[in-house]
Write a protein that holds these residues in place. Structure first.
Motif, short mmCIF file in Angstrom:
data_model
loop_
_atom_site.label_atom_id
_atom_site.label_comp_id
_atom_site.label_asym_id
_atom_site.label_seq_id
_atom_site.Cartn_x
_atom_site.Cartn_y
_atom_site.Cartn_z
N GLU A 77 0.82 -1.21 0.00
CA GLU A 77 0.00 0.00 0.00
C GLU A 77 0.85 1.26 0.00
N ASN A 78 2.17 1.06 -0.01
CA ASN A 78 3.08 2.20 -0.05
C ASN A 78 3.30 2.58 -1.51
N ASP A 79 2.73 3.73 -1.92
CA ASP A 79 2.79 4.13 -3.32
C ASP A 79 4.21 4.27 -3.84
N VAL A 80 5.10 4.87 -3.01
CA VAL A 80 6.47 5.07 -3.47
C VAL A 80 7.12 3.71 -3.75
N PHE A 81 6.88 2.75 -2.86
CA PHE A 81 7.51 1.44 -3.05
C PHE A 81 6.95 0.75 -4.30
N VAL A 82 5.65 0.84 -4.50
CA VAL A 82 5.06 0.22 -5.70
C VAL A 82 5.60 0.90 -6.96
N ALA A 83 5.75 2.23 -6.90
CA ALA A 83 6.32 2.94 -8.05
C ALA A 83 7.76 2.49 -8.29
N PHE A 84 8.55 2.40 -7.20
CA PHE A 84 9.94 1.93 -7.34
C PHE A 84 9.96 0.54 -7.97
N ALA A 85 9.08 -0.34 -7.49
CA ALA A 85 9.04 -1.71 -8.02
C ALA A 85 8.72 -1.69 -9.51
N SER A 86 7.77 -0.83 -9.92
CA SER A 86 7.39 -0.78 -11.34
C SER A 86 8.55 -0.30 -12.20
N TYR A 87 9.16 0.82 -11.81
CA TYR A 87 10.25 1.37 -12.63
C TYR A 87 11.47 0.45 -12.65
N THR A 88 11.78 -0.15 -11.49
CA THR A 88 12.94 -1.05 -11.43
C THR A 88 12.73 -2.25 -12.34
N THR A 89 11.51 -2.81 -12.30
CA THR A 89 11.24 -3.97 -13.14
C THR A 89 11.42 -3.62 -14.61
N ILE A 90 10.95 -2.43 -15.00
CA ILE A 90 11.07 -2.03 -16.41
C ILE A 90 12.53 -1.78 -16.78
N VAL A 91 13.27 -1.08 -15.91
CA VAL A 91 14.65 -0.74 -16.27
C VAL A 91 15.53 -2.00 -16.28
N LEU A 92 15.24 -2.97 -15.39
CA LEU A 92 16.00 -4.22 -15.41
C LEU A 92 15.64 -5.06 -16.64
N SER A 93 14.37 -5.04 -17.03
CA SER A 93 13.98 -5.78 -18.24
C SER A 93 14.68 -5.17 -19.46
N LYS A 94 14.75 -3.85 -19.50
CA LYS A 94 15.48 -3.17 -20.58
C LYS A 94 16.93 -3.63 -20.61
N MET A 95 17.54 -3.74 -19.42
CA MET A 95 18.94 -4.18 -19.36
C MET A 95 19.07 -5.61 -19.87
N MET A 96 18.11 -6.47 -19.51
CA MET A 96 18.17 -7.86 -19.97
C MET A 96 18.04 -7.94 -21.49
N PHE A 97 17.34 -6.99 -22.08
CA PHE A 97 17.20 -6.96 -23.53
C PHE A 97 18.57 -6.85 -24.21
N MET A 98 19.56 -6.21 -23.53
CA MET A 98 20.89 -6.08 -24.11
C MET A 98 21.53 -7.44 -24.37
N SER A 99 21.22 -8.44 -23.51
CA SER A 99 21.77 -9.78 -23.74
C SER A 99 21.27 -10.34 -25.06
N THR A 100 19.97 -10.17 -25.34
CA THR A 100 19.45 -10.70 -26.59
C THR A 100 19.97 -9.89 -27.77
N ALA A 101 20.20 -8.58 -27.57
CA ALA A 101 20.77 -7.78 -28.65
C ALA A 101 22.18 -8.29 -28.99
N THR A 102 22.99 -8.59 -27.96
CA THR A 102 24.32 -9.14 -28.19
C THR A 102 24.22 -10.46 -28.95
N ALA A 103 23.34 -11.33 -28.49
CA ALA A 103 23.18 -12.64 -29.14
C ALA A 103 22.75 -12.46 -30.59
N PHE A 104 21.84 -11.51 -30.84
CA PHE A 104 21.36 -11.26 -32.21
C PHE A 104 22.51 -10.84 -33.12
#
Lengths: 155, 155, 155
Positions: free
Chosen positions: C9-36
């Motif tokens: 119920e902590n909005d800041v924490f939920v926002a942090f979780a959302s942005y972190t998940t997106i920025v980490l997923s973006k970082m993981m995309f770099m692995s597939t870009a390298t493989a490509f």
């Protein structure tokens, strides 16, 4: 000091803590593997590291790269690239109240995949052993990220 | 917004937050050190970075590697490899309710070891200065991991 | 299983979780870009990766480096170097009870800066596009670190 009873009685969080500690310890082992190969193969990156093997020009011949050492370093970097997202996304996933058995499945698959990835990289095993290990770990993290973003989002 | 009184009144957690913030800021400093050496020594990895120093073939001569820059980059990577496990294991350790003085000893040793490691790497100091700094930091993380896994485990 | 109502119920924490998940997923995309790029350009680091392209000496010619692949790898490493501090400092910042709108501003700027950094690195865009993106992300993390250390400190 205030205790944090909820976290310590939250099975998913304790499971996450256990698997994370093991997978990070495994990653730290890569540092000692690099040091071991550098020592036994006398392959160094810094002049001060091989000063005891000789003076001046004599020591410089140990400043080289080696297939074996570079292989361990690539395995270590791949660990970093994959364990950091697991750490961040897994922590948030654990705190989002997932089903215990689902969470355990994710953590076990990830730990198994990363251990198998290291074995496949260092042996080395023929492909697609390493690629499969990589994609299982990758898939686990993506699945946790998807579950987080589907669940509750604040942008 | 809901406050998180337990965490803010938990001395171990506040101490962990303080030391982590400092050690991560120290790590971020390595990026500016790399940028500083790249600028002053005119050593670049990307053509677009040295476009202002000349056109075409003239700019290409700045696309090179340099001992000093590579040294900072190795120190930075070593930080990453060691601070990531500290971050994950240290967070879980802080939440597991350890004794405050024991926890502070761990955090202080780690911060000191990583700062000394950077000094020993960049000066460079003769070995075994850097190796000792590395092993103190490594030992602190292993000690926290051992305390976590001994304490409570869910596999 | 015990739920963690405060965090959810902590909005800041939920926002942090959302942005972190997106920025980490973006970082993981770099692995597939390298493989490509490795696949399409037939540029490999390990003999076992190009075994299917030929036997013996014929396969060895694919063990090379390539500007494009090295560029993606540098972008990936830069992500790691900057997202790890954001992860650690951002988590502690989110738990320290900041103002929601201030926190959202930090998270949004960071996510935007890192996405723009990747675009500027991979296109590549002329400098100072990439440098600016880097410094915005860097500044966000430093600002959160400053707010943490000013707020409450236990050394």
């Amino acid at each position: 000091m205030i205790d944090l009873p909820q976290l310590k009685e939250n099975d998913v969080f304790v499971a996450f803590a256990s698997y994370t500690t093991i997978v990070l310890s495994k990653m730290m082992f890569m540092s000692t593997a690099t040091a071991f190969y550098r020592m036994t193969r006398k392959v160094f990156a810094n002049p001060e590291d091989c000063a005891s093997f000789g003076k001046g020009e004599n020591a410089k011949k140990f400043l080289r790269t080696d297939d074996r050492v570079e292989r361990v370093r690539r395995a270590h970097l791949n660990d970093l690239e994959n364990i950091v997202p697991f750490l961040g996304i897994g922590l948030l996933y654990s705190l989002s109240g997932p089903d215990l058995s689902t969470a355990l499945l994710h953590f076990r698959l990830f730990l198994g995949a990363r251990i198998y990835h290291t074995i496949a990289y260092l042996t080395p095993l023929p492909q697609p052993n390493r690629a499969l290990a990589f994609f299982v770990g990758y898939g686990v993290t993506i699945s946790m990220a998807y579950s987080l973003l589907k669940n509750k989002l604040y942008l």
